[in-house]
Enzyme design. Sequence first.
Site, PDB file in Angstrom:
ATOM      1  N   ARG A  42      10.460  56.840 -18.036  1.00 42.04           N
ATOM      2  CA  ARG A  42      11.533  56.178 -18.923  1.00 42.04           C
ATOM      3  C   ARG A  42      11.484  57.217 -20.102  1.00 42.04           C
ATOM      4  NH1 ARG A  42       7.480  52.633 -16.829  1.00 42.04           N
ATOM      5  NH2 ARG A  42       8.376  50.942 -15.869  1.00 42.04           N
ATOM      6  N   LYS A  71       4.529  51.357 -19.503  1.00 44.69           N
ATOM      7  CA  LYS A  71       4.651  49.884 -19.994  1.00 44.69           C
ATOM      8  C   LYS A  71       3.583  49.171 -19.941  1.00 44.69           C
ATOM      9  CE  LYS A  71       8.735  47.722 -19.481  1.00 44.69           C
ATOM     10  NZ  LYS A  71      10.002  47.097 -18.982  1.00 44.69           N
ATOM     11  N   HIS A 101      18.281  57.242 -18.248  1.00 50.65           N
ATOM     12  CA  HIS A 101      18.171  55.969 -17.181  1.00 50.65           C
ATOM     13  C   HIS A 101      19.014  56.382 -16.047  1.00 50.65           C
ATOM     14  CE1 HIS A 101      16.339  52.270 -16.393  1.00 50.65           C
ATOM     15  NE2 HIS A 101      17.454  51.617 -15.849  1.00 50.65           N
ATOM     16  N   HIS A 137       6.162  51.165 -11.393  1.00 46.88           N
ATOM     17  CA  HIS A 137       6.512  49.813 -11.408  1.00 46.88           C
ATOM     18  C   HIS A 137       5.249  49.285 -10.919  1.00 46.88           C
ATOM     19  CE1 HIS A 137      10.648  50.214 -12.161  1.00 46.88           C
ATOM     20  NE2 HIS A 137      10.834  50.685 -11.310  1.00 46.88           N
ATOM     21  N   TYR A 187      16.684  50.427  -8.633  1.00 47.74           N
ATOM     22  CA  TYR A 187      16.690  51.756  -8.952  1.00 47.74           C
ATOM     23  C   TYR A 187      17.276  52.626  -7.745  1.00 47.74           C
ATOM     24  CZ  TYR A 187      14.121  50.757 -13.205  1.00 47.74           C
ATOM     25  OH  TYR A 187      13.975  50.300 -14.648  1.00 47.74           O
TER      26      TYR A 187
END
Length: 375
Positions: free
Chosen positions: A210, A236, A305, A331, A340
């Site tokens: 990211r 994240k 992205h 993920h 994706y």
Amino acid sequence: MRLGTVSIMLPVQVNRLTVQEAADRYVELVRAKTVTGALSPATAEVYARDVATFVRLAGPDRVLDDLTGEDVDAVLLAFARKPDERRKINGRGEAAGKSTGKEPGQSAASQARFRRSVSALFRHATSAGWVHLDPMAASSVRARERGGLRPERRALTREQAEGLIEAAASPGAPPAEATDSGSGRRRRADQRTEVRDALVVLLLTTLGPRVSELVRANVEDFYTNDGVRYWRIFGKGGRTRDVPLPDVVAVALDAYLAVRAGGDGEKALLLSWRGRRLARGDVQAVIDRVQRQVDPGRRREVTPHGLRHTTATHLLADGTDMDAVRRVLGHSDLSTLGRYRDDLPGELEVAMGSHPLLRRRRGQAVQDDEAGPDT
């Protein structure tokens, strides 16, 4: 004879907060999550902005528990019709850009994001005892389905991606890169950042981080174990992942670290020529500069992205284990990979041409052809 006891369920006591009071408490909690790394500051601000919009549209003085599914639908529709504030307004007070014959409103993506933000608010309100029932369960307004990603957010084809990688990995800098775009003035040697730009593009195209993970990277996040270079990526939700660097990327990293402008006290990996950490918005400019070195026939606009999509698409198309791709991208769930994974031209034809159930028959046919006719 012993009688059994009867338990009586009392109604849940709800804290009847106003919409504004509930929003203030929720946003405070969301921003607190940035301290622990559970949320990025950018994500927290998106939630805060959407919740503030919800307060204005629902009415700050209304009691949150009084809102029904119909009330939520009214808010979602009002948001959908709200003009997109990102669009520039010309001198006549009209929205700039190509006319579509429709009233300018929020995009489907913005509507879906706003709905997710409101849903998150009510999920917390339900668990915190601010509402008896989550009104989102009775809401029926949803954004229309998107008709695919914008071209610049789709995965590059193999030819386009290889062109970008070759431009990034090629030694030296072309003459065009030594001038400021638009002005034609020659840049000073200490302002030239081709080695850094090459590393940025290679990391994005081959590892698919990211953009927030990329600009947050520090020099100390890269290490060597048993002769293999790794990048410890802080992603994240406070999760980390250690991703091995391909050899070409490791060489580019070493080349950049040898000329990196920062002093010993600067932790950031990617620095501007002034020695400051790159911002998210700077990364697109880096991609565009490298793209100018690509042959026009292999060049296509792409966002950071879009390069994340490129990484996932080509790893999966080449038969890489799905769980390995999931770990590279960071993920938590395999199902997320579907977002994706983009279609590649000719991919189905190649797959059917090498069908695993027919390989033995093709091999037998080749042997028969080589043996020739019976004599």
